[in-house]
Design a protein around this motif. Structure first.
Motif, mmCIF file in Angstrom:
data_model
loop_
_atom_site.group_PDB
_atom_site.id
_atom_site.type_symbol
_atom_site.label_atom_id
_atom_site.label_comp_id
_atom_site.label_asym_id
_atom_site.label_seq_id
_atom_site.Cartn_x
_atom_site.Cartn_y
_atom_site.Cartn_z
ATOM 1 N N ASP A 314 0.829 -1.211 0.000
ATOM 2 C CA ASP A 314 0.000 0.000 0.000
ATOM 3 C C ASP A 314 0.864 1.262 0.000
ATOM 4 O O ASP A 314 0.530 2.260 -0.655
ATOM 5 N N ILE A 315 1.958 1.249 0.750
ATOM 6 C CA ILE A 315 2.866 2.401 0.755
ATOM 7 C C ILE A 315 3.462 2.616 -0.633
ATOM 8 O O ILE A 315 3.498 3.743 -1.144
ATOM 9 N N ALA A 316 3.929 1.529 -1.258
ATOM 10 C CA ALA A 316 4.506 1.634 -2.596
ATOM 11 C C ALA A 316 3.463 2.093 -3.602
ATOM 12 O O ALA A 316 3.756 2.887 -4.508
ATOM 13 N N LEU A 317 2.227 1.610 -3.464
ATOM 14 C CA LEU A 317 1.159 2.001 -4.388
ATOM 15 C C LEU A 317 0.856 3.488 -4.284
ATOM 16 O O LEU A 317 0.682 4.176 -5.297
ATOM 17 N N ALA A 318 0.786 4.007 -3.066
ATOM 18 C CA ALA A 318 0.489 5.432 -2.887
ATOM 19 C C ALA A 318 1.581 6.314 -3.474
ATOM 20 O O ALA A 318 1.295 7.388 -4.016
ATOM 21 N N LEU A 319 2.819 5.873 -3.400
ATOM 22 C CA LEU A 319 3.931 6.667 -3.925
ATOM 23 C C LEU A 319 4.169 6.419 -5.413
ATOM 24 O O LEU A 319 4.967 7.136 -6.024
ATOM 25 N N GLY A 320 3.531 5.415 -5.984
ATOM 26 C CA GLY A 320 3.686 5.163 -7.418
ATOM 27 C C GLY A 320 4.921 4.368 -7.771
ATOM 28 O O GLY A 320 5.420 4.491 -8.895
ATOM 29 N N VAL A 321 5.415 3.550 -6.859
ATOM 30 C CA VAL A 321 6.583 2.713 -7.119
ATOM 31 C C VAL A 321 6.125 1.255 -7.168
ATOM 32 O O VAL A 321 5.532 0.770 -6.199
ATOM 33 N N PRO A 322 6.344 0.536 -8.266
ATOM 34 C CA PRO A 322 5.957 -0.877 -8.310
ATOM 35 C C PRO A 322 6.610 -1.653 -7.177
ATOM 36 O O PRO A 322 7.827 -1.545 -6.956
#
Length: 417
Positions: A314-322
């Protein structure tokens, strides 16, 4: 579940009352636990009865971090490895994109704006400046650039930390000025100064604020707290013999109470003899009438690992990093690392760079004229090398295009003659 790593209070199975404050915790079903801390009554004297239970308890309810820029920076960038790495990847990749300057429709190999972007701060290179700028955007949704003048011309750029800035509204509700506070001093900047460009305020989209941007990391605040809490829980578990806490049941055969001296000795033995990673697995020696009952859920019952990985995704998704680029298991969105890296560059890095280039263009046109345009060279990003090779192959095989048209198709200027 009982919080790991701390001894519990005392519960009387007969009366339903307990001395929970003896260990620093309140029993959640007591009326005192729901009152304000300033109105809490002092704990009653220790009362141990047959059937008494030493249990762990804490107030229910999740606690979430503040949404301020300092809190987001501490809990995210400075404490959480997933948010730290994702933020650095975005800032470093965006800062590595070279700038291009056009004047009158033609690319300029030498231009004051190009020199300014390559070295906005006399004490550092442009990569570090823009890495900080993109970090401000990710962590706060806002970035402020202050123009530095010397000798009547624009000589440098200065970044102002977002948490030190304040928007001052005018009578119509729109920004009338910006105020910067640091070191006990306040400095006010006009939105539209009479001479030269004012502060440049870059902000990301915020659906509920007219003046400030929304930080991408703020959308993952709950996942961020969950991931940090999982690591803290795991550390506390290791500090407490790598097992969940339980309860000591006191049920003597012939009635009676533990004396205060016996209570203090039992408490000291638990803390000194059975807590800590070095004491993991040590058998517990119990005197007559004492029995150990495990009360906590195991990490397997809580699906601990998957919950932690889900929060990381979820953290990676919010920041836009796969998530694949961060080494988070369980993500099969992209077939391989190369595709994930290309999506990261196209969907996260380049939109941020494009937004910055457009804002810088409109801002610096006040000084260098309407013919100025700031652009970027996306072909220099390593993640887009496969796309670049494919484009060159397709254009090179197009026999119906002239050499000049091919140069224009791949982003190069036409050459006279």
């Amino acid at each position: 579940m009982a919080p790991p790593g701390l001894p519990g209070g005392v519960f009387d199975s007969r009366s339903g009352k307990g001395n929970a404050m003896a260990f620093g915790f309140r029993l959640p079903w007591h009326g005192e636990a729901r009152t304000h801390p300033s109105r809490m009554r002092a704990p009653a004297a220790k009362s141990w009865l047959p059937g008494a239970l030493a249990a762990l308890s804490a107030d229910a309810g999740a606690q979430w971090s503040s949404r301020s820029y300092p809190a987001m920076s501490r809990e995210g960038f400075m404490r959480n490895p997933v948010a730290h790495r994702a933020t650095r990847m975005i800032a470093e990749a965006a800062a590595s994109v070279p700038w291009l300057v056009f004047d009158g429709g033609r690319e300029q190999e030498r231009h004051p704006v190009l020199d300014l972007l390559q070295r906005p701060d006399p004490n550092g290179a442009g990569d570090g400046f823009f890495e900080t700028l993109y970090g401000h955007l990710v962590l706060s949704g806002n970035a402020w650039i202050n123009p530095v003048s010397a000798g009547g011309h624009l000589a440098g750029l200065q970044l102002l930390r977002p948490d030190r800035m304040r928007v001052i509204e005018g009578g119509d509700g729109w920004p009338a000025a910006y105020e910067h506070q640091a070191g006990g001093r306040r400095q006010r900047f006009a939105v539209s100064p009479e001479e030269g460009p004012g502060l440049l305020h870059l902000k990301l989209f915020h659906p509920l604020d007219d003046h400030l941007g929304f930080a991408p990391l703020e959308a993952a605040l709950m996942a961020l707290d969950l991931h940090n809490a999982a690591m803290s829980w795991n550390k506390a578990l290791l500090d407490n013999s790598a097992r969940p806490s339980g309860a000591l049941v006191y049920q003597p055969k012939e009635g009676g109470n533990l004396t205060p001296e016996q209570y203090e000795r039992l408490k000291a033995e638990l803390e000194d003899g059975y807590q800590g990673a070095r004491r993991a697995g040590r058998p517990m020696l119990l005197e007559g009438g004492l029995d150990w009952k495990a009360m906590g859920l195991t990490p397997r019952d809580m699906d601990f690992i998957e919950a932690k990985n889900g929060a990381a995704r979820d953290i990676a998704l919010a920041l836009g990093v796969p998530p694949m680029l961060l080494g988070i298991p369980g993500d099969l969105t992209y077939a391989n690392y190369q595709e994930a890296n290309r999506a990261f560059c196209r969907l996260t890095v380049l939109p941020l760079v494009h937004r910055t280039a457009a804002a810088l263009t409109a801002w610096l046109q006040q000084v260098y004229g309407a013919g100025l345009k700031i652009d970027y060279d996306a072909d220099r990003l390593p993640g887009l090398s496969a796309e670049r090779d494919g484009l060159w192959a397709r254009v090179g095989a197009a026999d119906f295009l002239t050499d000049e048209e091919k140069r224009e198709a791949v982003g190069y200027q036409r050459v006279a003659g």
